[in-house]
Scaffold this motif. Sequence first.
Motif, short mmCIF file in Angstrom:
data_model
loop_
_atom_site.label_atom_id
_atom_site.label_comp_id
_atom_site.label_asym_id
_atom_site.label_seq_id
_atom_site.Cartn_x
_atom_site.Cartn_y
_atom_site.Cartn_z
N GLN A 1 30.91 39.44 29.76
CA GLN A 1 29.50 38.96 29.40
C GLN A 1 29.62 39.11 27.58
OE1 GLN A 1 26.94 40.61 30.35
NE2 GLN A 1 28.01 41.94 32.61
N ARG B 1 35.34 44.57 36.32
CA ARG B 1 34.84 43.55 37.42
C ARG B 1 34.10 43.15 36.50
NH1 ARG B 1 36.88 43.21 42.17
NH2 ARG B 1 37.95 45.23 42.95
N GLU B 2 32.85 43.60 35.61
CA GLU B 2 31.68 43.59 35.15
C GLU B 2 31.56 42.03 33.84
OE1 GLU B 2 29.01 47.32 33.99
OE2 GLU B 2 30.89 48.61 34.73
N SER C 1 33.70 48.77 34.65
CA SER C 1 34.82 47.88 35.44
C SER C 1 34.97 46.80 34.71
CB SER C 1 34.63 47.74 36.54
OG SER C 1 35.55 47.35 37.58
N LEU D 1 29.20 50.10 30.40
CA LEU D 1 29.76 49.08 30.86
C LEU D 1 31.31 49.79 32.02
CD1 LEU D 1 30.30 45.92 29.21
CD2 LEU D 1 28.78 46.25 31.22
N VAL E 1 36.53 49.68 30.06
CA VAL E 1 37.04 50.30 31.07
C VAL E 1 38.22 49.85 31.55
CG1 VAL E 1 34.83 48.18 30.56
CG2 VAL E 1 37.16 47.63 31.40
#
Length: 581
Positions: A129, A125-126, A123, A121, A424
């Motif tokens: 999770q 923005r991810e 960013s 991972l 990140v």
Amino acid sequence: MRWSQTHIPTLRENPAEADAPSHQLLLRAGFIRQLMAGHYSLLPLAVRVRSKIVTIIREEMTAIGAQEFSLPAMHPAQVWRRSGRWDAMGEEMFRLKDRKGAELTLGMTHEEIFTSLATELKSYRELPQTWYQFQTKFRDEPRAKGGLLRTREFTMKDSYSFDLTQEGLDRSFDLHREAYLRIFARLGIPAIPVEASSGSMGGATSTEFMCPAEAGEDFVVHCPSCGYAANSERATSRLTAIADGPGLPAPEPFDTPGVRTIDDLAARFDASAERQVKTLVYVLDGQLSIVLLRGDHALVEQKLADAGGVGTVRPARPEEIREALGALPGSLGAVGVASVTILADEALRGRRDMFTGANEDGVHLRGVDLERDIAVSRWTDLREVASGEPCVRCERPLQVQKTIEVGHIFKLGYKYSEAFGLTVLDADGSPRKVIMGCYGIGIERSMAAAVECHHDDKGIVWPMAVAPFEAVVVVAQPDDEATDAAGEQVYRQLLASGVDTIIDDRSERVGVKFRDAELVGIPLRVTVGKRGLADGVVELTERASAETRRIPLEEIAVEVRRTVDSALRTRDRRQRTAPRP
């Protein structure tokens, strides 16, 4: 499915090695067989139940946006060394080497492996999770017992959340908590969420889901008045204050020949247990430490591990105690000790005029003032809570229940992110550590817990949602052509209506078929016999209530379908409206 072609090896008597009700019944009803201590083969009926449990969990994980993975069960040692848990896990970890000499382990859990994957991972923005799997876990359990309740090889649903902020972790934790309440309600397991210790998993906050059962090995402290609930490893209570006398200017030694226990001192020298200081010696991560409690209180070792922030805890050996303190258990104390870490339970804070050992065999001290005479390194909660003590919240009497742990969720924090460099880039392009949570449910243990909650003297009484079959068609006279044909007709109609059905087409007496159906625990039994067919009806019997109804042959499929749907809707309704502890 046809009973005559299905491997269902039922037994008439409880196997001698079985102790817990679920262990006895899962063996007798032909669900499991033991290979060796802590390792069980799941037979066809158990596989069907396990599949339904997995389906329910998968549906609820999907509902909160979790993605399913499948990770290896064998891990290289270096990833566990990186987190610091290769040594901390101790003897419960199965370790081996391959032909090249590389050190490996059979995975007890998968924090390290999921965190390694999450380093891809890049960013913010991810995030968030949530990843999960169903995977076999291995623990060299020293006391494998209770059938599927305590094993060395088992399936776990373990999920892991990755968030950018503490608020994000809180949301992921709450989503899992609510999902777990839905899961256990659907499984028919009355799981109570309780405060718990994080143990070797790390992190500051964790919640266990505990199923009340006499076969359980965990204890939950619960307040019926306000809803407070905590594992005994975490629970506390509000003790009644004790008024001490003025004491002595300094501790006074006195001879106590033959005194070896708290009870000995109380009986022979008028020193009640609540006026004694119990002195224990432990080794915490290799470091000798003294542990002090009130004489009538018991130590919770997990509280000691949590207080010391250590991974391994063991009682000191007699030779270690003699070398450090100059005496053996029975005459130990902490007065004047300066070279050893001393952890004291909060119930001793401020106490004076107390009794304790003098670190000389056969000698004790009276008039001890804890804060004056003992150099306590740390005051902390170490004691076990007893039934009837006042609740820490509302001061009403607490209850202690035996329970089975069926699920556990943790806020891991940054422990694994820091170990694996999991970061990140945030909105400003700066690296940010990812905060994590992990969440587990034992699959086979949930199966056993459901049996512990749902059985009677005839056998298992499966909840509809997880039963190996929803209905069984019993052909009372399989040697009769008309009865056999009617049984086959009912069986096919039930299958066509979507009812998960098995037909008992064996050439056995009807009483044997009834006993097996009750032992296996199938919720609905449809009996097709000559007498009923003469009137154009079959019998529908509900396993849980033993209620039998005569249903017209042409209506049986619709009635069974309605009964199944009603049972599933009732369970779902209870799940939605159940009060939150």
